[in-house]
Structure formats: C-alpha cells, structure tokens
Design a protein around this motif. Structure first.
Motif, PDB file in Angstrom:
ATOM      1  N   MET A   1       1.063  -1.145   0.092  1.00 54.00           N
ATOM      2  CA  MET A   1      -0.825  -0.210  -0.299  1.00 54.00           C
ATOM      3  C   MET A   1       1.244   1.236   0.167  1.00 54.00           C
ATOM      4  O   MET A   1       1.664   1.232   1.105  1.00 54.00           O
ATOM      5  CB  MET A   1      -0.502   0.121   1.557  1.00 54.00           C
ATOM      6  CG  MET A   1      -1.468   0.767   1.561  1.00 54.00           C
ATOM      7  SD  MET A   1      -3.062   0.673   2.459  1.00 54.00           S
ATOM      8  CE  MET A   1      -2.378   2.030   4.238  1.00 54.00           C
ATOM      9  N   ILE A   2       0.048   1.794  -1.033  1.00 57.21           N
ATOM     10  CA  ILE A   2       1.408   3.064  -1.260  1.00 57.21           C
ATOM     11  C   ILE A   2       1.028   4.499   0.202  1.00 57.21           C
ATOM     12  O   ILE A   2      -0.585   4.509   0.072  1.00 57.21           O
ATOM     13  CB  ILE A   2       1.598   3.853  -2.289  1.00 57.21           C
ATOM     14  CG1 ILE A   2       2.527   5.214  -2.207  1.00 57.21           C
ATOM     15  CG2 ILE A   2      -0.107   4.531  -2.623  1.00 57.21           C
ATOM     16  CD1 ILE A   2       3.750   4.763  -2.487  1.00 57.21           C
ATOM     17  N   GLY A   3       1.562   4.930   0.560  1.00 58.40           N
ATOM     18  CA  GLY A   3       0.996   6.122   1.573  1.00 58.40           C
ATOM     19  C   GLY A   3       2.060   6.412   2.669  1.00 58.40           C
ATOM     20  O   GLY A   3       3.364   5.911   2.390  1.00 58.40           O
ATOM     21  N   ILE A   4       2.013   7.254   3.641  1.00 62.80           N
ATOM     22  CA  ILE A   4       2.543   7.851   4.820  1.00 62.80           C
ATOM     23  C   ILE A   4       3.700   6.166   5.477  1.00 62.80           C
ATOM     24  O   ILE A   4       2.826   5.634   6.284  1.00 62.80           O
ATOM     25  CB  ILE A   4       1.663   8.848   5.822  1.00 62.80           C
ATOM     26  CG1 ILE A   4       1.039   9.539   5.111  1.00 62.80           C
ATOM     27  CG2 ILE A   4       3.109   9.073   6.960  1.00 62.80           C
ATOM     28  CD1 ILE A   4       0.876  10.458   6.371  1.00 62.80           C
ATOM     29  N   GLY A   5       4.974   6.856   5.302  1.00 64.41           N
ATOM     30  CA  GLY A   5       5.743   5.377   5.608  1.00 64.41           C
ATOM     31  C   GLY A   5       6.329   4.407   4.520  1.00 64.41           C
ATOM     32  O   GLY A   5       7.349   3.734   4.812  1.00 64.41           O
TER      33      GLY A   5
END
Length: 80
Positions: free
Chosen positions: A1-5
């Motif tokens: 999953m792409i996102g913060i972190g």
C-alpha cells in the motif's frame, strides 16, 4: 500500500520514504536529494516497503538519516 511511511524507489531520485501528504502531493525524503514533492497520481516508482496503515509510526533510522542529511547540508554552507 502506498502512503505515509512507504519506502519507494524512484527512477530518477533513488530510494525515498513518504513522510507526508499535502493535497495532491506526497512529501518524500530521498537519501541523495533531500525532500521532494511528487503528485499522488504518479506511478513511476517501485514500492520497496508498503505503508503500515493510516497512521504509521516513522522508523527511527529514517529520522536519524534525515537529520544527518540536514546537518551535513547546513555544515557545508557554514564552512564554505
């Protein structure tokens, strides 16, 4: 999953970590370049390590590396 972190590999900027989002842009810290903003719709990078959810905690080693990079940049300005 792409996102913060999430850790990514960008074809031009190299390895980076997404540390924020502002509107339609991710804020990404790249080891060699520092901070860049890239549109959330951009899909030209490879996800090396997925985001760990909606409110991921930053990895301490990533924080230390980012601080070292900032200190190195500031020190080079002061000593030149």
């Amino acid at each position: 999953m792409i996102g913060i972190g999430a850790k990514i590999e960008h074809p031009n900027f190299g390895e980076g970590v997404i540390f924020g989002r502002e509107g339609d842009f991710y804020r990404i810290y790249f080891k060699e370049l520092g901070e860049k903003e890239i549109g959330v719709e951009y899909d030209g990078y490879e996800v090396l390590e997925a985001s760990k959810g909606d409110s991921p905690q930053p990895d301490v080693s990533d924080i230390v590396e980012a601080i070292d990079h900032v200190f190195d940049e500031k020190l080079s300005v002061l000593t030149s």
